[in-house]
Design an enzyme around this catalytic site. Structure first.
Site, PDB file in Angstrom:
ATOM      1  N   TRP A 191       6.736  -4.664  -2.061  1.00  0.00           N
ATOM      2  CA  TRP A 191       5.386  -3.849  -1.648  1.00  0.00           C
ATOM      3  C   TRP A 191       4.721  -3.356  -3.137  1.00  0.00           C
ATOM      4  CZ3 TRP A 191       4.097   1.404  -2.617  1.00  0.00           C
ATOM      5  CH2 TRP A 191       2.911   1.781  -2.259  1.00  0.00           C
ATOM      6  N   GLU A 232       5.206  -7.198   1.676  1.00  0.00           N
ATOM      7  CA  GLU A 232       4.501  -6.211   2.572  1.00  0.00           C
ATOM      8  C   GLU A 232       3.315  -5.729   2.423  1.00  0.00           C
ATOM      9  OE1 GLU A 232       6.502  -2.619   2.401  1.00  0.00           O
ATOM     10  OE2 GLU A 232       5.517  -1.599   4.144  1.00  0.00           O
ATOM     11  N   LYS A 234      -0.742  -4.075   3.551  1.00  0.00           N
ATOM     12  CA  LYS A 234      -1.313  -2.802   3.845  1.00  0.00           C
ATOM     13  C   LYS A 234      -2.765  -2.575   3.929  1.00  0.00           C
ATOM     14  CE  LYS A 234      -0.450   1.893   2.225  1.00  0.00           C
ATOM     15  NZ  LYS A 234       0.468   2.882   1.403  1.00  0.00           N
ATOM     16  N   ASP A 265       4.473  -3.233   8.506  1.00  0.00           N
ATOM     17  CA  ASP A 265       4.724  -1.857   8.342  1.00  0.00           C
ATOM     18  C   ASP A 265       3.877  -1.132   9.720  1.00  0.00           C
ATOM     19  OD1 ASP A 265       4.245   1.000   7.983  1.00  0.00           O
ATOM     20  OD2 ASP A 265       5.100   0.584   6.060  1.00  0.00           O
ATOM     21  N   HIS A 268       0.420   0.468   8.470  1.00  0.00           N
ATOM     22  CA  HIS A 268      -0.380  -0.163   7.550  1.00  0.00           C
ATOM     23  C   HIS A 268      -1.652  -0.799   7.964  1.00  0.00           C
ATOM     24  CE1 HIS A 268       2.818  -0.249   3.968  1.00  0.00           C
ATOM     25  NE2 HIS A 268       2.290   1.193   4.559  1.00  0.00           N
ATOM     26  N   HIS A 292       8.692  -2.329   9.322  1.00  0.00           N
ATOM     27  CA  HIS A 292       8.854  -0.914   8.694  1.00  0.00           C
ATOM     28  C   HIS A 292       8.264  -0.046   9.830  1.00  0.00           C
ATOM     29  CE1 HIS A 292       9.118  -1.352   4.178  1.00  0.00           C
ATOM     30  NE2 HIS A 292      10.252  -1.844   4.659  1.00  0.00           N
ATOM     31  N   ASP A 300      -2.088   9.283   6.478  1.00  0.00           N
ATOM     32  CA  ASP A 300      -0.767   8.997   6.322  1.00  0.00           C
ATOM     33  C   ASP A 300      -0.199   7.745   7.201  1.00  0.00           C
ATOM     34  OD1 ASP A 300       1.706   9.670   4.944  1.00  0.00           O
ATOM     35  OD2 ASP A 300       2.327  10.367   6.908  1.00  0.00           O
ATOM     36  N   ASP A 302       3.030   7.316   7.306  1.00  0.00           N
ATOM     37  CA  ASP A 302       4.293   7.485   7.007  1.00  0.00           C
ATOM     38  C   ASP A 302       4.999   8.665   7.599  1.00  0.00           C
ATOM     39  OD1 ASP A 302       5.107   5.259   5.103  1.00  0.00           O
ATOM     40  OD2 ASP A 302       3.635   6.381   3.977  1.00  0.00           O
ATOM     41  N   ASP A 332      10.358   3.246   7.943  1.00  0.00           N
ATOM     42  CA  ASP A 332       9.766   3.733   6.760  1.00  0.00           C
ATOM     43  C   ASP A 332       8.915   4.705   7.060  1.00  0.00           C
ATOM     44  OD1 ASP A 332       8.702   4.000   4.093  1.00  0.00           O
ATOM     45  OD2 ASP A 332       7.208   2.097   4.453  1.00  0.00           O
TER      46      ASP A 332
HETATM   47  C1  RNT Z   1       4.008   1.909   1.370  1.00  0.00           C
HETATM   48  C2  RNT Z   1       4.995   0.950   1.897  1.00  0.00           C
HETATM   49  C3  RNT Z   1       6.254   0.894   1.313  1.00  0.00           C
HETATM   50  C4  RNT Z   1       6.882   2.475   0.923  1.00  0.00           C
HETATM   51  C5  RNT Z   1       8.314   2.436   0.437  1.00  0.00           C
HETATM   52  C6  RNT Z   1       8.803   3.471  -0.322  1.00  0.00           C
HETATM   53  O1  RNT Z   1       2.916   2.165   1.901  1.00  0.00           O
HETATM   54  O2  RNT Z   1       4.933   1.269   3.334  1.00  0.00           O
HETATM   55  O3  RNT Z   1       7.004   0.231   2.117  1.00  0.00           O
HETATM   56  O4  RNT Z   1       6.752   3.158   1.642  1.00  0.00           O
HETATM   57  O5  RNT Z   1       8.582   1.114  -0.390  1.00  0.00           O
HETATM   58 ZN    ZN Z   2       6.416   0.300   4.380  1.00  0.00          ZN
END
Ligand code: RNT
Ligand code: ZN
Length: 424
Positions: A191, A232, A234, A265, A268, A292, A300, A302, A332
């Site tokens: 990523w 990955e 985003k 993810d 994302h 993820h 955010d 995460d 993640d």
């Molecule tokens: C970031 C990605 C990635 C990170 C990690 C720390 O937006 O999701 O996967 O969260 O690599």
């Molecule tokens: Zn991720």
């Protein structure tokens, strides 16, 4: 103190649930056995807010942020492994660890990221072996002076690009060494943060540069029994709101063309977009995928994974589509405002609970209703399932796996906090 139900209560409740599900043709013991065979990949970075142990004083960068200052964050690899041990003790089943390159242990020596080697992860590998955790890996293309411009593999600067290409190549070799040492394939996931805050004048060239960088990184074939590569994408990050080079479409195309894994993810995409529906589409064209699991909240991507409709829909797709052997499930997120071990455990247990709920579906019956066009009964049954005693099956599974049932979980978290985290 939180009291957990007695063993007898758990078993009695399970017996009733078992009967109830049997009435729908669902064997709860089979669901439990299937759940026990699923390994989640726990992300090491929840334990220290994505800091890592390079100690070069770099702040977290790359458009991601861990907010909060809950005490007790792991300050070194020994503490992080201890915290992970505690987390794994509270999660039923046998699980993997997802490691980032910035968690290398170099004995105080300054080792540049493009010079990292398997020996810098020897302690991780030994620990993983001793505790039966498979390892997954990630190059770290952020929190570094060479990422300060916001561009890495797609940088216009050749030296910067080359530095990160070398880093990614080094990481694939470390992944290969993990796979070899542990006898289970390591997924190395790339990523990158590359993107722009404001409207670009040229979206094309950075994408061409990224494709070329990836081609160079992946040129050397590695035995897929030891290492598999994933990419990955985003939609946006902090400071890359207008353009992200490695977007979903970019990597979907790249993964299909180059036969690498696609990472999805769940944080994302657009806020109302779920990855559940994407699975059966992308898995027509890519062999395997990496998830993820995360939870996006406003800006955010995460937050700790909760037992949301989104999560349940993802688990349903994995089970209904028969994808559990082709989709690797990682977590993640990073929350620094609550006990970090609890964050790991709550998110992981939720992922497993969602999988259990999906494994308890009377799938034959649901499919039959659908092919015969009885959408009324399909709706009725799907809604009915939401109220069935799946919690009793989950509790029983936890009991059998020797992990705390219900809120008793918090007794262990609190005891560890008092005994260990409070001293930091
Ligand atoms: C970031 C990605 C990635 C990170 C990690 C720390 O937006 O999701 O996967 O969260 O690599
Ligand atoms: Zn991720």
């Amino acid at each position: 103190m939180n009291h957990s139900p007695s063993e007898k209560q758990i078993q009695d409740a399970y017996a009733l649930a078992q009967e109830r599900y049997a009435g729908l043709g669902v064997a709860t013991d089979r669901a439990i056995a299937a759940l026990a065979s699923i390994a989640l990949s726990l992300h090491c970075w929840q334990g220290d807010d994505v800091s890592g142990f390079e100690n070069r004083g770099e702040a977290l960068s790359g458009g991601i942020a861990a907010t909060g200052n809950y005490p007790g964050k792991a300050r070194n690899a020994g503490e992080l492994r201890g915290d992970l041990d505690q987390a794994y003790r509270l999660i039923p089943g046998q699980h993997r660890l997802n490691l980032h390159a910035l968690y290398a242990e170099t004995n105080g020596a300054r080792v540049e990221r493009n010079a990292l080697r398997p020996e810098h992860f020897a302690a991780w590998s030994e620990w993983a072996k001793a505790n039966h955790h498979g390892l997954d890996f990630n190059p770290s293309l952020f929190s570094h002076p060479n990422a300060a411009s916001g561009f890495t593999l797609a940088s216009y600067n050749k030296d910067i690009r080359n530095f990160w290409i070398e880093h990614c190549i080094a990481c694939r070799k470390i992944g290969e060494a993990f796979g070899r040492a542990l006898g289970t394939t390591c997924i190395t996931n790339i990523w990158i943060p590359d993107g722009l805050k404001d409207t670009p004048a040229n979206r094309r060239t950075p994408r061409e540069l990224l494709r070329n960088s990836l081609d160079t990184i992946l040129a050397e074939k590695i035995d897929p029994a030891f290492n598999l590569d994933a990419v990955e994408g985003k939609l946006f990050g902090l400071g890359s709101e207008s353009y992200v080079v490695g977007s979903h479409e970019f990597y979907l195309g790249y993964a299909i063309t180059n036969r690498v894994l696609l990472t999805l993810d769940s944080g994302h995409f657009h806020p109302t977009e779920t990855i559940a529906d994407k699975l059966s589409a992308v898995l027509m064209f890519v062999n395997e995928a990496l998830l993820h699991l995360s939870r996006g909240v406003r800006w955010d991507s995460d937050h700790v994974v909760t037992f949301s409709d989104d999560l349940q829909a993802i688990a349903q797709e994995l089970v209904r589509g028969g994808y559990l052997d082709r989709v690797h499930i990682g977590l993640d997120y990073f929350d620094a405002s609550i006990n970090r071990i609890a964050a790991w455990v709550i998110g992981a247990r939720n992922a497993l609970r969602a999988l259990l709920l999906a494994l308890l579906e009377p799938s034959d019956q649901l499919r039959l209703l659908e092919v015969t066009g009885d959408y009324t009964a399909r709706l009725a049954l799907l809604e009915e399932l939401k109220g069935l005693p799946f919690g009793a099956v989950w509790d029983y599974y936890c009991l059998r796996q020797g992990v705390p049932v219900g809120m008793a979980l918090m007794n262990e978290i609190k005891a560890y906090e008092d005994r260990e985290l409070a001293k930091r």
